[in-house]
Design a protein around this motif. Sequence first.
Motif, short mmCIF file in Angstrom:
data_model
loop_
_atom_site.label_atom_id
_atom_site.label_comp_id
_atom_site.label_asym_id
_atom_site.label_seq_id
_atom_site.Cartn_x
_atom_site.Cartn_y
_atom_site.Cartn_z
N LEU A 189 119.48 39.19 -31.70
CA LEU A 189 119.45 38.73 -33.08
C LEU A 189 118.78 37.38 -33.16
O LEU A 189 118.98 36.52 -32.29
CB LEU A 189 120.88 38.64 -33.64
N SER A 190 117.98 37.17 -34.17
CA SER A 190 117.31 35.90 -34.39
C SER A 190 118.14 35.09 -35.40
O SER A 190 118.41 35.57 -36.50
CB SER A 190 115.91 36.13 -34.94
N VAL A 191 118.55 33.91 -35.02
CA VAL A 191 119.38 33.07 -35.87
C VAL A 191 118.52 31.93 -36.41
O VAL A 191 117.85 31.25 -35.64
CB VAL A 191 120.59 32.50 -35.10
N ARG A 192 118.53 31.77 -37.71
CA ARG A 192 117.77 30.69 -38.35
C ARG A 192 118.73 29.85 -39.18
O ARG A 192 119.64 30.37 -39.81
CB ARG A 192 116.70 31.27 -39.26
N LEU A 193 118.48 28.57 -39.19
CA LEU A 193 119.29 27.63 -39.95
C LEU A 193 118.43 27.06 -41.07
O LEU A 193 117.32 26.61 -40.83
CB LEU A 193 119.79 26.50 -39.04
N VAL A 194 118.95 27.12 -42.28
CA VAL A 194 118.25 26.55 -43.43
C VAL A 194 119.05 25.36 -43.90
O VAL A 194 120.25 25.47 -44.17
CB VAL A 194 118.12 27.58 -44.58
N VAL A 195 118.39 24.21 -43.98
CA VAL A 195 119.05 22.99 -44.42
C VAL A 195 118.39 22.56 -45.72
O VAL A 195 117.17 22.49 -45.81
CB VAL A 195 118.93 21.88 -43.36
N LYS A 196 119.22 22.30 -46.72
CA LYS A 196 118.69 21.81 -47.99
C LYS A 196 119.67 20.81 -48.59
O LYS A 196 120.84 20.80 -48.23
CB LYS A 196 118.43 22.97 -48.96
N LYS A 197 119.18 19.99 -49.45
CA LYS A 197 120.01 18.99 -50.08
C LYS A 197 121.02 19.69 -51.00
O LYS A 197 120.66 20.58 -51.75
CB LYS A 197 119.15 18.01 -50.88
N ALA A 198 122.28 19.27 -50.91
CA ALA A 198 123.32 19.87 -51.75
C ALA A 198 123.06 19.55 -53.22
O ALA A 198 122.57 18.48 -53.55
CB ALA A 198 124.70 19.33 -51.33
N ALA A 199 123.42 20.50 -54.04
CA ALA A 199 123.21 20.32 -55.50
C ALA A 199 124.18 19.34 -56.08
O ALA A 199 125.21 19.04 -55.64
CB ALA A 199 123.36 21.66 -56.19
#
Length: 102
Positions: A92-102
Amino acid sequence: MQNKNAMGEKLKMTRGSGNVFLDLGFNKAEAENLKLRAELMMHIEDFYHGMTQANAAKRLGLTTSQLDALLKGKIDLFSLDALVNIASRGGLSVRLVVKKAA
């Protein structure tokens, strides 16, 4: 139509945050970690579907006892790091998405 409980009392509904762990009272950081771990555990469980437990455990680099604990959702036994490694061993390929919290 009103929602009522067994005693006929009106029920109050509260919209969840989208993270059940946050809704249960965990602090934001721990809730996010638990949510990611739970999601990874569910994807690893999907990988296991259709295999024998022994074969899946071997492919994931786990003992059958460890795989059994994972399948039972014993989230406290698996760190995020360990789950990423397990998922990777399962192809399985695991990706992490990081974004500024709303």
